[in-house]
Design an enzyme around this catalytic site. Structure first.
Site, PDB file in Angstrom:
ATOM      1  N   ASP A 103       0.536  -1.061   0.293  1.00 13.76           N
ATOM      2  CA  ASP A 103       0.108  -0.077   0.060  1.00 13.76           C
ATOM      3  C   ASP A 103       1.408   1.434  -0.269  1.00 13.76           C
ATOM      4  O   ASP A 103       2.259   1.086   0.987  1.00 13.76           O
ATOM      5  CB  ASP A 103      -0.935  -0.257   1.226  1.00 13.76           C
ATOM      6  CG  ASP A 103      -1.741   1.294   1.049  1.00 13.76           C
ATOM      7  OD1 ASP A 103      -2.670   1.358   0.149  1.00 13.76           O
ATOM      8  OD2 ASP A 103      -2.076   1.838   2.454  1.00 13.76           O
ATOM      9  N   ASP A 140      -0.295   5.230   1.100  1.00 12.31           N
ATOM     10  CA  ASP A 140      -0.502   6.072   2.045  1.00 12.31           C
ATOM     11  C   ASP A 140      -0.975   4.803   3.424  1.00 12.31           C
ATOM     12  O   ASP A 140      -1.185   4.573   3.446  1.00 12.31           O
ATOM     13  CB  ASP A 140      -2.010   7.080   1.379  1.00 12.31           C
ATOM     14  CG  ASP A 140      -2.072   7.631   0.015  1.00 12.31           C
ATOM     15  OD1 ASP A 140      -0.797   7.650  -0.548  1.00 12.31           O
ATOM     16  OD2 ASP A 140      -2.960   7.954  -0.891  1.00 12.31           O
TER      17      ASP A 140
END
Length: 379
Positions: free
Chosen positions: A8, A10
């Site tokens: 991922d 953020d």
């Protein structure tokens, strides 16, 4: 097959920016602490393909235009590349609203190419993320999750009761990239493996960096004794439970155990950096056994041992060759086995002990080495 880290963006590579959580301005950009230090080491030292997977709600709309997202994102990617962190692909879902769409995490619509079992080893791959949706994505991909749980509102350090069923998917939970690196570096060589057919059901637990603990139960006493030698003299923690059609004969149980054990070794040695690769050894009383092993990614067996008895215990001596051939094929290793002596029990026990010592030498790993033991660049 390639192992993958689905990472991922953020909250994992960069810190998120509440209240909108949209990183649409350089003033909001802050990299996750020590991410560069340890993701650089992961990229350089460990054999994973890096794939970025990110939800960016409404990207491209008036509320979140490309012109505010792209400069910051390009800066992030360039900064990563400058530190040797290269992503093979970046998958961004921009749908909003997103009900019913299969491209948004935790759905796997963007990642269907990685479901090819001939190319990707998802069982030994991980999703690294900071949200429950990342854990759910891991479950949907049939891999494991490393949960970088840095937001107390997401569960206070524990998965919420509503998603407790996901607990088994989480391989580790942490707030630090250092812990992720150490887990990936040291945790690669512990595997659980099952092989079920109409003839046998075999379960194996293997720790290549163990102390010699053994839990062996195949229904064949002498075979159990030989497998115990592998664990104890190879300093492997090894559990082998096999239930086979012994009412027919011993063949399927011994053969399938060899295959399953070889498959477990292949999984445990998925990353061969820093290991010796080769091994050999060993005398036992009047018997002399030599076992040469090369975990080089190719299977081959040279067998130079003869037995005068039809059985030792309840194990047919013809199955000794078959066991090592099955192991070699499944583990993708070279084996060169030679033995001479007078006592048949001593001869085969010497072979198994030499096999264990050879394995111990070959899988030994220097924790300070990133060397891949080949000139080919691939094992």
């Amino acid at each position: 097959m390639k192992r993958v880290l689905f990472i991922d963006r953020d909250g994992t590579i960069i810190n998120e920016a509440p209240p909108t959580y949209q990183i649409d301005d350089f003033s909001k950009l802050e990299f996750y602490p020590y991410m560069f230090t340890y993701l650089t080491k992961i990229a350089a030292e460990l054999d994973y393909e890096l794939v970025m997977v990110s939800n960016q709600d409404g990207l491209g709309t008036d509320a979140f235009p490309e012109s505010t997202f792209t400069p910051v994102h390009d800066f992030i990617m360039k900064a990563l590349e400058n530190e040797g962190i290269h992503f093979s692909a970046v998958h961004i879902d921009r749908s909003f609203p997103h009900e019913g769409l299969d491209t948004r995490k935790p759905s796997i619509g963007m990642l269907k190419d990685y479901l090819d079992k001939e190319k990707y080893d998802l069982e030994n791959s991980y999703v690294i993320g900071d949200r429950i949706t990342d854990v759910q994505l891991a479950k949907n991909l049939a891999c494991k999750a490393i949960w970088l749980n840095n937001d107390p509102s997401l569960g206070g350090g524990e998965i919420a009761d509503a998603v407790e069923a996901l607990r088994e998917v989480v391989a580790m939970e942490t707030t630090e990239w250092k812990a992720i690196y150490e887990f990936l570096k040291q945790g690669l060589r512990v595997v659980e493996h099952e092989r079920y057919t109409h003839e046998t059901k075999i379960s194996i637990k293997l720790n290549l960096d163990g102390t010699g603990k053994a839990d062996i139960a195949t229904g064949l006493g002498f075979f159990d004794h030989m497998l115990d030698q592998i664990a104890r003299h190879g300093k492997l923690d090894m559990t082998v439970h096999a239930k086979g059609d012994l009412h027919i004969d011993e063949h399927h149980t011994i053969e399938d155990t060899g295959i399953a054990l070889g498959e477990a070794f292949a999984k445990a040695l998925a990353d061969k950096r820093g290991m010796e690769r080769y091994g050999f050894a060993l005398p036992m009383d009047e018997a002399e056994a030599k076992v040469l092993v090369d975990f080089g990614g190719r299977n081959w067996l040279v067998w130079n041992a003869e037995f005068k008895r039809e059985k030792i215990g309840e194990m047919p001596t013809e199955m000794f060759f078959h066991f090592f051939k099955s192991f070699s094929d499944a583990a993708k290793c070279n084996l060169n086995i030679e033995c001479k002596g007078d006592n048949e029990h001593h001869k085969i026990e010497a072979i198994f002990k030499a096999f264990a010592k050879a394995i111990r030498m070959a899988v030994k790993r220097d924790p300070f080495s990133n060397h891949l033991p080949t000139t080919k660049g691939l094992l």
